[in-house]
Design a protein around this motif. Structure first.
Motif, PDB file in Angstrom:
ATOM      1  N   UNK A 279       0.865  -1.172   0.000  1.00 46.89           N
ATOM      2  CA  UNK A 279       0.000   0.000   0.000  1.00 46.89           C
ATOM      3  C   UNK A 279       0.906   1.227   0.000  1.00 46.89           C
ATOM      4  N   UNK A 280       0.629   2.152  -0.926  1.00 45.20           N
ATOM      5  CA  UNK A 280       1.453   3.351  -1.048  1.00 45.20           C
ATOM      6  C   UNK A 280       0.798   4.596  -0.460  1.00 45.20           C
ATOM      7  N   UNK A 281      -0.524   4.548  -0.230  1.00 51.04           N
ATOM      8  CA  UNK A 281      -1.259   5.725   0.219  1.00 51.04           C
ATOM      9  C   UNK A 281      -1.913   5.467   1.572  1.00 51.04           C
ATOM     10  N   UNK A 282      -2.035   6.507   2.377  1.00 50.43           N
ATOM     11  CA  UNK A 282      -2.689   6.341   3.674  1.00 50.43           C
ATOM     12  C   UNK A 282      -4.206   6.246   3.523  1.00 50.43           C
ATOM     13  N   UNK A 283      -4.746   6.569   2.349  1.00 48.67           N
ATOM     14  CA  UNK A 283      -6.189   6.491   2.099  1.00 48.67           C
ATOM     15  C   UNK A 283      -6.622   5.155   1.490  1.00 48.67           C
ATOM     16  N   UNK A 284      -5.661   4.292   1.180  1.00 51.52           N
ATOM     17  CA  UNK A 284      -5.953   3.029   0.500  1.00 51.52           C
ATOM     18  C   UNK A 284      -6.415   1.962   1.492  1.00 51.52           C
ATOM     19  N   UNK A 285      -7.482   1.231   1.135  1.00 53.42           N
ATOM     20  CA  UNK A 285      -7.969   0.122   1.963  1.00 53.42           C
ATOM     21  C   UNK A 285      -7.122  -1.116   1.728  1.00 53.42           C
ATOM     22  N   UNK A 286      -6.922  -1.892   2.766  1.00 53.70           N
ATOM     23  CA  UNK A 286      -6.273  -3.192   2.652  1.00 53.70           C
ATOM     24  C   UNK A 286      -7.325  -4.172   2.145  1.00 53.70           C
ATOM     25  N   UNK A 287      -7.008  -4.882   1.073  1.00 53.64           N
ATOM     26  CA  UNK A 287      -7.968  -5.810   0.460  1.00 53.64           C
ATOM     27  C   UNK A 287      -7.745  -7.226   0.968  1.00 53.64           C
ATOM     28  N   UNK A 288      -8.736  -8.091   0.759  1.00 52.60           N
ATOM     29  CA  UNK A 288      -8.541  -9.515   1.064  1.00 52.60           C
ATOM     30  C   UNK A 288      -7.405 -10.024   0.188  1.00 52.60           C
ATOM     31  N   UNK A 289      -6.703 -11.035   0.666  1.00 54.75           N
ATOM     32  CA  UNK A 289      -5.581 -11.599  -0.085  1.00 54.75           C
ATOM     33  C   UNK A 289      -6.057 -12.059  -1.462  1.00 54.75           C
ATOM     34  N   UNK A 290      -5.394 -11.591  -2.532  1.00 53.42           N
ATOM     35  CA  UNK A 290      -5.789 -11.995  -3.884  1.00 53.42           C
ATOM     36  C   UNK A 290      -5.585 -13.488  -4.150  1.00 53.42           C
ATOM     37  N   UNK A 291      -4.738 -14.146  -3.365  1.00 52.57           N
ATOM     38  CA  UNK A 291      -4.453 -15.562  -3.580  1.00 52.57           C
ATOM     39  C   UNK A 291      -5.410 -16.477  -2.824  1.00 52.57           C
ATOM     40  N   UNK A 292      -5.621 -16.191  -1.520  1.00 53.59           N
ATOM     41  CA  UNK A 292      -6.397 -17.139  -0.710  1.00 53.59           C
ATOM     42  C   UNK A 292      -7.606 -16.517  -0.003  1.00 53.59           C
ATOM     43  N   UNK A 293      -7.867 -15.227  -0.215  1.00 48.93           N
ATOM     44  CA  UNK A 293      -9.003 -14.507   0.364  1.00 48.93           C
ATOM     45  C   UNK A 293      -8.927 -14.355   1.889  1.00 48.93           C
ATOM     46  N   UNK A 294      -7.758 -14.599   2.470  1.00 47.97           N
ATOM     47  CA  UNK A 294      -7.565 -14.372   3.905  1.00 47.97           C
ATOM     48  C   UNK A 294      -7.713 -12.877   4.185  1.00 47.97           C
ATOM     49  N   UNK A 295      -8.137 -12.536   5.393  1.00 48.12           N
ATOM     50  CA  UNK A 295      -8.336 -11.129   5.733  1.00 48.12           C
ATOM     51  C   UNK A 295      -7.309 -10.589   6.719  1.00 48.12           C
ATOM     52  N   UNK A 296      -6.370 -11.416   7.175  1.00 47.23           N
ATOM     53  CA  UNK A 296      -5.392 -10.963   8.169  1.00 47.23           C
ATOM     54  C   UNK A 296      -3.982 -10.919   7.577  1.00 47.23           C
ATOM     55  N   UNK A 297      -3.269  -9.864   7.924  1.00 43.59           N
ATOM     56  CA  UNK A 297      -1.915  -9.653   7.425  1.00 43.59           C
ATOM     57  C   UNK A 297      -0.987  -9.281   8.578  1.00 43.59           C
ATOM     58  N   UNK A 298       0.281  -9.657   8.439  1.00 40.84           N
ATOM     59  CA  UNK A 298       1.335  -9.129   9.305  1.00 40.84           C
ATOM     60  C   UNK A 298       1.807  -7.837   8.655  1.00 40.84           C
ATOM     61  N   UNK A 299       2.002  -6.804   9.459  1.00 42.09           N
ATOM     62  CA  UNK A 299       2.375  -5.490   8.945  1.00 42.09           C
ATOM     63  C   UNK A 299       3.884  -5.303   8.946  1.00 42.09           C
ATOM     64  N   UNK A 300       4.367  -4.754   7.853  1.00 35.45           N
ATOM     65  CA  UNK A 300       5.756  -4.316   7.762  1.00 35.45           C
ATOM     66  C   UNK A 300       5.688  -2.848   7.346  1.00 35.45           C
ATOM     67  N   UNK A 301       5.573  -1.942   8.324  1.00 39.14           N
ATOM     68  CA  UNK A 301       5.391  -0.531   7.976  1.00 39.14           C
ATOM     69  C   UNK A 301       6.558   0.029   7.187  1.00 39.14           C
ATOM     70  N   UNK A 302       6.272   1.038   6.391  1.00 38.13           N
ATOM     71  CA  UNK A 302       7.296   1.682   5.592  1.00 38.13           C
ATOM     72  C   UNK A 302       8.247   2.419   6.530  1.00 38.13           C
ATOM     73  N   UNK A 303       9.518   2.115   6.412  1.00 39.00           N
ATOM     74  CA  UNK A 303      10.518   2.759   7.260  1.00 39.00           C
ATOM     75  C   UNK A 303      11.711   3.170   6.413  1.00 39.00           C
ATOM     76  N   UNK A 304      12.569   3.985   6.993  1.00 34.23           N
ATOM     77  CA  UNK A 304      13.803   4.354   6.308  1.00 34.23           C
ATOM     78  C   UNK A 304      14.780   3.202   6.442  1.00 34.23           C
TER      79      UNK A 304
END
Length: 80
Positions: free
Chosen positions: A32-57
């Motif tokens: 996700x590149x924008x703070x306004x973008x929704x996180x979608x269900x996984x395109x591969x398996x339709x799972x709804x949970x993700x581990x986050x790796x926030x954008x950092x320097x």
């Protein structure tokens, strides 16, 4: 064993902000590149949970917004 505090999760439908999100079921990465973008269900398996790796320097020499616009030149391994 408890998970470390740095390991955060996000659910489909949330607006978690920019970063990389790894599906907890199949491991597919969604970006996700924008703070306004929704996180979608996984395109591969339709799972709804993700581990986050926030954008950092990643580079320690990028410290200010000006550095992002004009990054310092990388030193080559030969430079001493």
């Amino acid at each position: 064993m408890a998970e470390p505090e740095t390991s955060k999760t996000a659910k489909a439908g949330e607006k978690p902000g920019p970063g990389r999100f790894i599906c907890i079921d199949c491991g597919r990465e969604v970006r996700i590149d924008s703070s306004d973008e929704d996180l979608v269900k996984c395109p591969t398996c339709a799972c709804e949970m993700y581990n986050c790796l926030p954008m950092t320097h990643i580079r320690p020499d990028i410290k200010t917004p000006e550095d992002v616009l004009n990054p310092p030149k990388r030193k080559k391994p030969d430079d001493r």
